[in-house]
Design an enzyme around this catalytic site. Structure first.
Site, PDB file in Angstrom:
ATOM      1  N   LYS A 145      -1.825  39.369  52.498  1.00 30.74           N
ATOM      2  CA  LYS A 145      -0.565  39.635  53.218  1.00 30.74           C
ATOM      3  C   LYS A 145      -0.562  38.880  54.545  1.00 30.74           C
ATOM      4  O   LYS A 145       0.429  38.254  54.921  1.00 30.74           O
ATOM      5  CB  LYS A 145      -0.424  41.126  53.520  1.00 30.74           C
ATOM      6  CG  LYS A 145      -0.054  42.002  52.350  1.00 30.74           C
ATOM      7  CD  LYS A 145       0.273  43.406  52.883  1.00 30.74           C
ATOM      8  CE  LYS A 145       0.196  44.459  51.826  1.00 30.74           C
ATOM      9  NZ  LYS A 145       0.261  45.825  52.352  1.00 30.74           N
ATOM     10  N   LYS A 203       6.470  53.574  51.210  1.00 26.79           N
ATOM     11  CA  LYS A 203       5.738  54.553  52.007  1.00 26.79           C
ATOM     12  C   LYS A 203       5.707  54.116  53.475  1.00 26.79           C
ATOM     13  O   LYS A 203       5.967  54.894  54.377  1.00 26.79           O
ATOM     14  CB  LYS A 203       4.325  54.697  51.442  1.00 26.79           C
ATOM     15  CG  LYS A 203       3.461  55.670  52.193  1.00 26.79           C
ATOM     16  CD  LYS A 203       2.091  55.793  51.569  1.00 26.79           C
ATOM     17  CE  LYS A 203       1.157  56.466  52.548  1.00 26.79           C
ATOM     18  NZ  LYS A 203      -0.200  56.598  52.055  1.00 26.79           N
ATOM     19  N   HIS A 206      -1.803  42.822  16.765  1.00 26.50           N
ATOM     20  CA  HIS A 206      -1.427  41.461  16.388  1.00 26.50           C
ATOM     21  C   HIS A 206      -1.582  40.513  17.567  1.00 26.50           C
ATOM     22  O   HIS A 206      -1.062  39.402  17.544  1.00 26.50           O
ATOM     23  CB  HIS A 206       0.010  41.447  15.870  1.00 26.50           C
ATOM     24  CG  HIS A 206       0.185  42.328  14.670  1.00 26.50           C
ATOM     25  ND1 HIS A 206      -0.042  41.883  13.385  1.00 26.50           N
ATOM     26  CD2 HIS A 206       0.486  43.644  14.570  1.00 26.50           C
ATOM     27  CE1 HIS A 206       0.157  42.895  12.541  1.00 26.50           C
ATOM     28  NE2 HIS A 206       0.473  43.980  13.233  1.00 26.50           N
ATOM     29  N   GLY A 208      -0.061  55.507  47.905  1.00 24.61           N
ATOM     30  CA  GLY A 208       1.026  54.825  47.185  1.00 24.61           C
ATOM     31  C   GLY A 208       0.885  54.925  45.676  1.00 24.61           C
ATOM     32  O   GLY A 208       1.831  55.263  44.966  1.00 24.61           O
ATOM     33  N   ARG A 209      -0.321  54.660  45.166  1.00 26.16           N
ATOM     34  CA  ARG A 209      -0.506  54.632  43.706  1.00 26.16           C
ATOM     35  C   ARG A 209      -0.608  56.027  43.091  1.00 26.16           C
ATOM     36  O   ARG A 209      -0.774  56.158  41.875  1.00 26.16           O
ATOM     37  CB  ARG A 209      -1.717  53.773  43.347  1.00 26.16           C
ATOM     38  CG  ARG A 209      -2.987  54.114  44.105  1.00 26.16           C
ATOM     39  CD  ARG A 209      -4.042  53.022  43.965  1.00 26.16           C
ATOM     40  NE  ARG A 209      -5.221  53.293  44.770  1.00 26.16           N
ATOM     41  CZ  ARG A 209      -5.364  52.985  46.049  1.00 26.16           C
ATOM     42  NH1 ARG A 209      -4.358  52.399  46.698  1.00 26.16           N
ATOM     43  NH2 ARG A 209      -6.463  53.245  46.697  1.00 26.16           N
ATOM     44  N   GLU A 214      -6.978  49.206  42.176  1.00 25.58           N
ATOM     45  CA  GLU A 214      -6.791  49.262  43.631  1.00 25.58           C
ATOM     46  C   GLU A 214      -7.669  50.373  44.217  1.00 25.58           C
ATOM     47  O   GLU A 214      -8.066  50.315  45.373  1.00 25.58           O
ATOM     48  CB  GLU A 214      -5.310  49.502  43.976  1.00 25.58           C
ATOM     49  CG  GLU A 214      -4.948  49.150  45.420  1.00 25.58           C
ATOM     50  CD  GLU A 214      -3.447  49.066  45.677  1.00 25.58           C
ATOM     51  OE1 GLU A 214      -2.867  47.975  45.587  1.00 25.58           O
ATOM     52  OE2 GLU A 214      -2.840  50.113  45.973  1.00 25.58           O
ATOM     53  N   GLU A 261       8.069  42.553  50.525  1.00 26.31           N
ATOM     54  CA  GLU A 261       8.876  42.422  49.305  1.00 26.31           C
ATOM     55  C   GLU A 261      10.045  43.406  49.319  1.00 26.31           C
ATOM     56  O   GLU A 261      11.198  43.038  49.075  1.00 26.31           O
ATOM     57  CB  GLU A 261       8.022  42.709  48.061  1.00 26.31           C
ATOM     58  CG  GLU A 261       6.941  41.678  47.767  1.00 26.31           C
ATOM     59  CD  GLU A 261       5.613  41.990  48.426  1.00 26.31           C
ATOM     60  OE1 GLU A 261       5.616  42.708  49.457  1.00 26.31           O
ATOM     61  OE2 GLU A 261       4.579  41.515  47.941  1.00 26.31           O
TER      62      GLU A 261
HETATM   63  O1  F6P Z   1      -0.429  46.710  47.355  1.00 26.85           O
HETATM   64  C1  F6P Z   1      -0.707  47.404  48.517  1.00 26.85           C
HETATM   65  C2  F6P Z   1       0.172  48.590  48.724  1.00 26.85           C
HETATM   66  O2  F6P Z   1      -0.092  49.122  49.968  1.00 26.85           O
HETATM   67  C3  F6P Z   1       0.046  49.642  47.631  1.00 26.85           C
HETATM   68  O3  F6P Z   1      -1.031  50.477  47.808  1.00 26.85           O
HETATM   69  C4  F6P Z   1       1.362  50.320  47.715  1.00 26.85           C
HETATM   70  O4  F6P Z   1       1.617  51.084  46.584  1.00 26.85           O
HETATM   71  C5  F6P Z   1       2.275  49.121  47.849  1.00 26.85           C
HETATM   72  O5  F6P Z   1       1.556  48.234  48.684  1.00 26.85           O
HETATM   73  C6  F6P Z   1       3.635  49.411  48.414  1.00 26.85           C
HETATM   74  O6  F6P Z   1       3.569  49.961  49.686  1.00 26.85           O
HETATM   75  P1  F6P Z   1       4.800  50.685  50.356  1.00 26.85           P
HETATM   76  O7  F6P Z   1       5.152  51.854  49.517  1.00 26.85           O
HETATM   77  O8  F6P Z   1       4.328  51.080  51.710  1.00 26.85           O
HETATM   78  O9  F6P Z   1       5.935  49.701  50.419  1.00 26.85           O
END
Ligand code: F6P
Length: 545
Positions: A514, A209, A386, A269-270, A355, A215
């Site tokens: 972060k 987003k 189990h 995002g979620r 979150e 990452e």
């Molecule tokens: O973990 C924090 C967060 O901002 C989430 O809310 C989001 O889904 C994720 O990082 C990834 O963010 P982006 O889509 O901006 O890479």
């Protein structure tokens, strides 16, 4: 119009619920059932292909009436209107929360700052459809003229969990494309995926987003470098597409504007799998199934919007959850789908629920003086039986659980299905009913166990029972029913945020880690280690030695 701002513990209904809890806490589920032969009818909801049985909960009609009163007192209806009408309910980020707009029918109009947002949503949806059809049919060719056989989604959090969970859930509806997900910044994870890929036939979908997430950008760069060791620069256009709100950053990464699938900042995002973030889902199952998923979610939204509170699935589930969290002091909730297809639903819901509602400051900006967000965990049944069911049955903690099952299996393996359903139903019965000392004694007796042994063993074989569960029995796992199920939990999140008077749509709690990771990375890469506590300094030294 902002969301209402009412500390729930100051309401009349909260006070009544506190008294009511003390007065009813010793009434067992067994007693509730014994006294009311109509309990199932009174405490279940049949809606479309969903049957929601919440009769195995430690509630009476009075409990539900008081919980409904609480929802009224904190202004749930008003909050729902603000949410669906695109008010800036994500106040700490200054945004509307409009993921529900992503799944409305074409003719709907939804205005944000005087502009109808639906035409743009339709345009992105149409672009997804065209692109997916080209890739799936083989018309879209890679740089050597071969069709695409593999898709890799590069993203994390909401840009990974939703698409990955749904793609897995809809495995039965999948086409020939092999769709994989890279999320963790761990190089080994990236390498394990790269190992399986042919650059000539792989499409990479970079999903972020913000397009600033460490990452995702690291993984995308590593994969791009690897790709360019095989292919020329011009090949990027045929093999890399991006989903983001950040067009500048995408361009800087070298993705052609034609290969950009935009999304809006009013999609959290979620909650984003319904947007272009769902591109990997649409590639995996085709745009028609993707649209059926959206349609299912929309149906749940409509049910949520118009149904009276006590017949409203997300609202009833939210009220029950608040009842256990705040009055019973339950520490967590389990989600147990009886299908391997949904094995990652608990992980997906962990982000969605924790979150969103893991917040300690209320909408006045004050520290809350009551418990908020529930801890979610779980796993697929019968595997979970189990693994952790011992704890739910005989442990010391109260763990309300959602059992999710599908009446019809997809391949028609009826014997398996009968066994699966037998376990699904037997577990909630066992959790509710338990086994008394007399029953345990009798059972041992009937097996010829000596009196002395019975005395020694019987107590270990007692089940208190009285453990609350919700049973969601859905006709069949399909794109539409999965859309409904996910939207149900999304709306549950919203309602609980309103009841707890917190902001569910920001996530400031992920920022500090972060920030510190950037500082620690400098120390790992550089010479000096400075500005840390004793433990952190020692760990850094150990790492660098
Ligand atoms: O973990 C924090 C967060 O901002 C989430 O809310 C989001 O889904 C994720 O990082 C990834 O963010 P982006 O889509 O901006 O890479």
């Amino acid at each position: 119009m902002a969301l209402p701002n009412i500390n729930p513990t100051t309401t009349q209904s909260w006070k009544k619920l506190t008294v009511h809890f003390e007065a009813t806490k010793d009434i067992s589920l067994q007693k509730y059932f014994a006294e009311n032969p109509n309990r199932f009818d009174e405490f279940s909801i049949q809606w479309e292909d969903f049957l929601v049985d919440y009769s195995k909960n430690r509630v009476s009609k009075e409990t539900l009436n008081l919980l409904e009163e609480l929802a009224n007192e904190v202004g749930l209806k008003e909050a729902m209107n603000a949410y669906f009408e695109g008010e800036t309910i994500n106040q700490t980020e200054g945004r509307a929360v409009l993921h529900t707009a992503l799944r409305v029918p074409e003719e709907t109009q939804i205005y944000l700052d005087g502009l109808d947002v639906v035409p743009e949503i339709r345009a992105v949806n149409a672009k997804i459809k065209t692109f997916c059809n080209q890739v799936i049919s083989g018309e879209h060719k890679g740089y050597t003229g071969k069709s695409i056989s593999h898709v890799v989604n590069i993203g994390i959090g909401g840009s990974d969990l939703g698409p990955a969970m749904v793609t897995e859930a809809l495995e039965f509806y999948k086409n020939h494309l092999n769709v994989q997900f890279v999320s963790n910044v761990e190089g080994d994870h990236v390498r394990e995926v790269i190992k399986t890929l042919d650059p000539e036939t792989t499409l990479f979908v970079i999903v972020s987003k913000t397009f600033t997430t460490q990452e995702t950008l690291s993984n995308a760069s590593t994969i791009r470098q690897w790709f360019l060791t095989h292919a020329p620069e011009e090949a990027i256009a045929k093999h890399f597409v991006a989903v983001s709100t950040n067009e500048e950053k995408i361009a800087a990464f070298g993705i052609h504007p034609d290969n950009v699938f935009p999304m809006k900042d009013w999609v959290g995002g979620r909650f984003s799998l319904w947007s272009a973030v769902g591109l990997s889902i649409a590639l995996a199952v085709g745009p028609d199934h993707f649209n059926a998923l959206l349609h299912g979610a929309h149906k749940m939204d409509e049910h949520f919007k118009i149904t009276p509170f006590q017949e409203n699935i997300p609202i009833v589930l939210s009220l029950l959850s608040v009842w256990y969290n705040n009055f019973w002091k339950a520490e967590s909730e389990a989600v147990i789908p009886y299908t391997q297809y949904l094995r990652n639903l608990p992980a997906y819901l962990q982000q969605g629920i924790m979150e969103s509602n893991g917040k300690g400051v209320d909408r006045k900006g004050e520290k809350v003086n009551y418990q908020t967000g529930t801890i979610i965990w779980g796993g697929s049944g019968t595997n979970a039986q189990h693994a952790f069911f011992q704890h739910i049955h005989q442990g010391t903690k109260l763990i309300p659980a959602d059992f999710i099952g599908f009446k019809t299996s997809l391949y028609g393996e009826q014997e398996h299905q009968n066994k699966l359903m037998a376990n699904f139903i037997a577990q909630t019965e066992a959790l509710m009913r338990g086994k008394t000392l007399e029953e345990a004694t009798e059972e041992l007796n009937s097996k010829g166990v000596s009196a002395e042994e019975i005395k020694r063993l019987a107590l270990f074989k007692v089940f208190e029972g009285n453990k609350p569960t919700n049973t969601l029995l859905i006709e069949k796992l399909s794109p539409e029913s999965i859309g409904k199920l996910i939207a149900m939990y999304e709306q549950k999140i919203f309602v609980q945020g309103v009841l707890w008077n917190i902001f569910s749509y920001d996530q400031w709690g992920v920022e500090l880690g972060k920030q510190l990771a950037n500082k620690v990375l400098e120390d790992i890469s550089g010479e000096a280690i400075a500005g840390h506590d004793g433990s952190t300094t020692a760990l850094l030294k150990h790492l660098k030695n």
